[in-house]
Design a protein around this motif. Structure first.
Motif, PDB file in Angstrom:
ATOM      1  N   VAL A 290       0.860  -1.182   0.000  1.00 37.01           N
ATOM      2  CA  VAL A 290       0.000   0.000   0.000  1.00 37.01           C
ATOM      3  C   VAL A 290       0.900   1.236   0.000  1.00 37.01           C
ATOM      4  CG1 VAL A 290      -1.970   1.117   1.097  1.00 37.01           C
ATOM      5  CG2 VAL A 290      -1.590  -1.346   1.417  1.00 37.01           C
ATOM      6  N   ALA A 291       0.735   2.097  -1.011  1.00 37.18           N
ATOM      7  CA  ALA A 291       1.584   3.279  -1.137  1.00 37.18           C
ATOM      8  C   ALA A 291       0.809   4.390  -1.816  1.00 37.18           C
ATOM      9  CB  ALA A 291       2.856   2.947  -1.922  1.00 37.18           C
ATOM     10  N   ASP A 292       1.373   5.600  -1.774  1.00 37.76           N
ATOM     11  CA  ASP A 292       0.702   6.750  -2.370  1.00 37.76           C
ATOM     12  C   ASP A 292       1.119   6.917  -3.830  1.00 37.76           C
ATOM     13  OD1 ASP A 292       3.245   7.742  -2.264  1.00 37.76           O
ATOM     14  OD2 ASP A 292       2.823   9.349  -0.844  1.00 37.76           O
ATOM     15  N   ALA A 293       0.686   8.032  -4.443  1.00 34.09           N
ATOM     16  CA  ALA A 293       0.878   8.223  -5.882  1.00 34.09           C
ATOM     17  C   ALA A 293       2.343   8.400  -6.263  1.00 34.09           C
ATOM     18  CB  ALA A 293       0.074   9.445  -6.344  1.00 34.09           C
ATOM     19  N   GLY A 294       3.220   8.707  -5.299  1.00 30.93           N
ATOM     20  CA  GLY A 294       4.629   8.879  -5.616  1.00 30.93           C
ATOM     21  C   GLY A 294       5.305   7.599  -6.076  1.00 30.93           C
TER      22      GLY A 294
END
Length: 526
Positions: free
Chosen positions: A320-324
């Protein structure tokens, strides 16, 4: 001697410091958990022959971790606490208080591989107390300022420009030598020319002179100019070797890269030497720490996951990670290696805006004729498939894209709206769009999990857990700047900090009855 002026007291026998420590103090939990680790490799760092350490290395380690738990990072601060704090004395088990130099020698002797294996054991012990299942991991990064001077930067572009100017200086030296001796040395390299000038000065018995009032021979002047060129070239090549693929580094900490930070002390967007620190968090515990020189997070995901897999000997279920972290290379690697991605797409927020749907030049807003494999623009003209292009990035990943091009965009009333460059400078060719089918397939697979009920739950927990860990580290632990220099020392410092962070988290979860709760519910989070 303050004993001479203190009031007389009743003499008592020494007693166990543990009797003075409350039952629910974190130091008791820390001692109990760390006692379950196997310190064989740590003890092997110390020779069995010769002089033994005044303090058991295991006690050193416990004191370091407890210091991190309490936000005490300096070696002198640890020494002072061991002198006056009962809890530290209890951890030392009444050993003599070590000096700050003894703490420094222990930290220097403790290697990163040994520390990694201790941390892997630590996570296994925590999994028996609480719910650490590796079913998911929340990954994010933050920039932390390095322990380096802010104005010791070396820029790659400046070094390359300097190397270019050295060629002109060497050419000028050759011209002076040609005018003086009639020898054309333009084909020689700078080192070969320097060797030639050394031989010429020795054969002509030229005595080198320095200082005021001394007249230098013309050949000596040429020699000194050539020597300066060679020294500057070697210096610039050393700069490039240290930098590697980076664009900058600090002279006082060669592993640090200059990055744009959120904390801008001058208010002008100044770059500061820093490290990109990556955390993997699950159940609010830090599972791993990564140190990178990349200012952005995109290129850190794959090596960080490989590091975690090596550390714990197992894979993570959902990443799970952000748009970066959204890129075709990352999604393809996750898919190929059996990871489930829950990564926020780069255009996720933009897609919600009405202005995005009004951009007629985007392929997403064009009609697609699947039978003819053509796109139809807002004017009704067709963009036909003309070929496939392949792009290779700096990491070696090959990305394929299909190219569709309109046969004629002349006299189109919507051209300036479709081709933004037409309104500014005028396009050099007809409208072209690039479609990466593999990237679209991977994004579609990612979005199925990302938009599901479980995906929403994981996305909410990512912002709570991993970003919360950075908040605790920077605000509660007051850890906003590295204390040590060098990538290995910084890594060891952060891993020991992760020990302290996890011990505090376990203590708090026990006290508040939250053991076994891996995720925050959606309603609780909102």
């Amino acid at each position: 001697n303050y004993n001479r002026i203190q009031a007389p007291r009743q003499i008592v026998l020494p007693m166990d410091f543990g009797l003075m420590i409350n039952e629910n103090e974190p130091v008791r939990l820390l001692d109990a958990v760390l006692e379950e680790l196997d310190y064989t490799e740590l003890l092997h760092l110390y020779s069995s022959k010769g002089r033994k350490s005044a303090v058991n290395p295991v006690f050193f380690f416990k004191v370091f971790v407890f210091g991190m738990l309490e936000g005490i990072y300096s070696l002198r601060g640890l020494q002072k606490q061991c002198s006056v704090n009962i809890q530290y004395k209890w951890l030392l088990q009444s050993f003599k208080v070590p000096s700050h130099m003894a703490f420094g020698r222990f930290f220097k002797r403790l290697t990163a591989p040994v520390l990694n294996r201790l941390f892997a054991q630590f996570i296994k012990v925590l999994s028996r107390y609480d719910s650490i299942t590796f079913e998911e991991a929340f990954i994010d990064g933050t920039k932390i300022e390095a322990n380096a001077n802010r104005y010791t930067f070396v820029w790659k572009k400046n070094v390359i420009k300097s190397l270019g100017r050295l060629k002109e200086k060497l050419s000028a030296v050759c011209q002076k030598l040609l005018a003086l001796t009639g020898v054309d040395a333009s084909a020689l390299s700078d080192t070969a020319l320097l060797d030639y000038l050394t031989k010429e000065c020795r054969d002509n018995d030229i005595e080198f002179v320095h200082g005021t009032g001394k007249h230098k021979h013309q050949l000596q002047k040429i020699y000194e100019e050539c020597e300066a060129v060679v020294e500057k070239r070697l210096e610039n090549e050393a700069h490039l070797e240290i930098m590697g693929e980076r664009n900058s580094y600090s002279k006082t900490d060669n592993a640090a890269t200059f990055m744009r930070m959120k904390e801008d002390h001058m208010g002008n967007g100044q770059l500061k030497p820093a490290y990109n620190v990556q955390f993997a968090v699950q159940s609010e515990y830090i599972l791993g720490v990564g140190i990178f020189a990349n200012p952005t997070d995109t290129r850190t995901l794959i090596p960080f996951l490989q590091q975690l897999e090596t550390l714990h000997g197992r894979k993570i279920g959902h990443v799970v990670a952000d748009a970066g972290y959204d890129s075709e290379e990352n999604l393809a690697w996750l898919d190929r290696n059996g990871y489930l991605s829950v990564i926020k797409p780069k255009t996720y927020e933009v897609n919600k805006k009405r202005s995005y749907a009004e951009q007629i030049g985007r392929a997403e807003n064009m009609e697609y004729d699947e039978a003819k494999n053509e796109y139809i623009c807002a004017k009704g003209r067709r963009l036909r498939y003309v070929g496939t292009t392949t792009q290779k990035n700096s990491s070696g990943y090959m990305r394929e894209s299909k190219v569709y091009q309109c046969s004629n965009c002349n006299y189109c009333s919507k051209r300036s709206e479709c081709q933004r460059s037409f309104a500014e400078n005028g396009p050099t060719q007809n409208k072209r769009i690039f479609i990466a089918d593999n990237y679209l397939r991977l994004q579609e697979k990612n979005m199925r999990i990302f938009s599901s009920t479980k995906g929403i739950l994981l996305r909410i927990n990512r912002s709570i857990q991993v970003e919360g860990s950075f908040g605790v580290m920077k605000e509660d632990f007051k850890y906003k700047r590295m204390l040590r220099r060098g990538k290995e020392n910084v890594y060891k410092e952060l891993v020991i900090l992760a020990f302290g962070f996890n011990m505090r988290k376990l203590h708090n979860r026990i006290q508040y009855g939250r053991l076994g709760k891996r995720l925050f519910a959606v309603k609780e989070a909102c």
